[in-house]
Design an enzyme around this catalytic site. Structure first.
Site, short mmCIF file in Angstrom:
data_model
loop_
_atom_site.label_atom_id
_atom_site.label_comp_id
_atom_site.label_asym_id
_atom_site.label_seq_id
_atom_site.Cartn_x
_atom_site.Cartn_y
_atom_site.Cartn_z
N ASP A 1 -3.36 4.70 6.75
CA ASP A 1 -2.49 5.70 7.38
C ASP A 1 -3.10 7.10 7.41
O ASP A 1 -2.48 8.03 7.90
CB ASP A 1 -1.12 5.74 6.67
CG ASP A 1 -1.21 6.23 5.22
OD1 ASP A 1 -2.34 6.35 4.69
OD2 ASP A 1 -0.15 6.48 4.62
N ASP B 1 2.53 -1.00 3.03
CA ASP B 1 3.18 -0.36 1.87
C ASP B 1 4.40 0.45 2.36
O ASP B 1 4.78 1.46 1.77
CB ASP B 1 2.19 0.55 1.12
CG ASP B 1 2.67 0.91 -0.29
OD1 ASP B 1 3.46 0.15 -0.86
OD2 ASP B 1 2.26 1.97 -0.80
N HIS C 1 -2.83 -0.59 -9.63
CA HIS C 1 -2.22 0.38 -10.55
C HIS C 1 -2.86 0.22 -11.91
O HIS C 1 -2.19 -0.03 -12.91
CB HIS C 1 -0.69 0.21 -10.60
CG HIS C 1 -0.01 0.68 -9.36
ND1 HIS C 1 0.36 2.00 -9.19
CD2 HIS C 1 0.31 0.05 -8.22
CE1 HIS C 1 0.90 2.14 -7.99
NE2 HIS C 1 0.88 0.97 -7.38
N ASN D 1 -6.41 3.47 -4.14
CA ASN D 1 -5.22 4.18 -4.62
C ASN D 1 -4.77 3.63 -5.97
O ASN D 1 -4.69 2.42 -6.14
CB ASN D 1 -4.08 4.06 -3.61
CG ASN D 1 -4.43 4.76 -2.31
OD1 ASN D 1 -4.65 4.13 -1.28
ND2 ASN D 1 -4.53 6.07 -2.36
ZN ZN Z 1 1.39 0.66 -5.32
#
Ligand code: ZN
Length: 375
Positions: free
Chosen positions: A241, A267, A188, A212
């Site tokens: 996924d 996750d 993040h 991500n």
């Molecule tokens: Zn995360």
């Protein structure tokens, strides 16, 4: 009393054995191979080391952020054991400090009570980057303070992981966390390559859900993605996924990283192992459509993935051979955590899964105890 099995096929984390005896006693593997006793139980299918999930937010209807209790950890454990998870790091996303304390207390109690599979705790946030917050709540994102340090320094939490954004936590603080026994992961984050590399030099050893919520690779700045791919000593988590990363992006990671440094994570949110279709997350609602979870504000909000599904996906989409796909979900996360798990060998904890031809989990054992049976 010792249990003796004969496995049709057994993958020990390194190699495949055919028609082999396995003896378990006191929660551990005591022998692999040898002459089986006459009353040995035959296991049809493929027996393998249990899977280890270092990033899992919920399961069985419980979301750790919403329910920081031992009971919730038990629900998560049971839900994910159905899909092969025998060890997991309950993951709390960015939240208020008292929620973090309650989560830590729940993990401590779960470890004392022996809730199957709980290995420790993963704090994903709150020291993140607002531009890359994803589904994290902006108002709880904050710098590291003594309050959180006191939690990270606790010695009753088992294994400890913290995901942080390196532009918001200084290298000397990363070093401090590492000295407290924390596995520091970067994620993040909108950091440039230099900042990310400085965090790695300070002792960070992981990148959370590669690609991500992180700065991309640019020609003149590797960003978080480039730094993750070239940092040979760091592990990268993948949410395999098909929504968070494409097959091509996963193949690139597998080509760039040394063998053993890409690990599969779920996750997963509360809906895995549950019939519910939505749940509250802070002041939003997260809704499931097929195997995709979306928040009312539009972003992906965790996954509906389970560990054996992730194994099937990298095998089917990325051409990863089955043994290696299983290692990415077992042995390699164990190595990241520094845990002696992910192998079936004399002396190892008897964390085992039995799968059928379609790679569906039929039985799961944690510490020699059968915790799931499909039939
Ligand atoms: Zn995360």
């Amino acid at each position: 009393m010792a249990q003796v099995f004969i496995a049709d096929k057994l993958f020990d984390g390194e190699q495949l054995h055919i028609d082999v005896a396995l003896t378990i006693d006191g929660g551990k593997v005591v022998a692999l191979g040898g002459e089986p006793a006459a009353d040995a139980v035959r296991l049809k299918g493929l027996l393998a080391p249990g899977l280890i999930d270092v990033q899992v937010n919920g399961g069985g209807g419980a979301l750790f952020n919403n329910d920081t209790t031992v009971n919730a950890l038990g629900k998560m454990s049971a839900a994910h054991a159905r899909f092969g998870t025998t060890g997991f790091m309950p993951t709390l996303i960015t939240d208020q400090v008292d929620v973090m304390q309650k989560a830590a207390d729940a993990v401590s109690a779960a470890l004392k009570e022996g809730v199957p599979g709980v290995l420790g705790v993963h704090f994903e946030g709150p020291h993140l980057s607002t531009p890359k917050k994803g589904t994290h709540e902006e108002k709880f994102i904050r710098p590291l303070s003594d309050e959180e340090l006191a939690i990270y320094g606790r010695d009753d939490l088992g294994l400890k992981m913290v995901t942080l954004a390196p532009e918001n936590v200084a290298p000397e603080d990363i070093r401090k966390l590492v000295d407290l026994g924390v596995k520091v992961c970067l994620g993040h984050s909108n950091a440039d390559g230099k900042t990310a590399a400085a965090a790695v030099a300070a002792g960070a050893t992981g990148f959370t859900h590669l690609y991500n919520a992180m700065s991309p690779l640019h020609s003149r700045d590797p960003g978080m993605v480039g730094t993750a791919l070239i940092s040979d000593d760091c592990w990268c988590g993948l949410i395999a996924d098909g929504h968070h990363v494409s097959a091509e992006a996963m193949i690139l990671a597998l080509k760039a990283k040394p063998r053993g440094k890409v690990v599969l994570v779920t996750d997963a949110m509360s809906l895995v192992g549950s019939d519910e279709m939505s749940f509250p997350l802070f002041d939003r609602i997260v809704t499931r459509d097929g195997d995709k979870l979306t928040s009312t504000t539009g972003e992906l909000a965790g996954s509906h993935l389970d560990m054996i599904g992730a194994v099937r996906n990298v095998r089917d989409w990325c051409g990863v051979e089955l043994g290696e796909a299983l290692r990415m979900a077992g042995l390699y996360p164990a190595q990241f955590l520094g845990a002696d798990l992910g192998r079936i060998k004399a002396g190892s904890r008897a964390d085992l899964i039995l799968m059928d031809e379609a790679l569906q989990v039929q039985k799961t054992w944690i510490g020699g105890q059968e915790v799931f049976s499909a039939g």
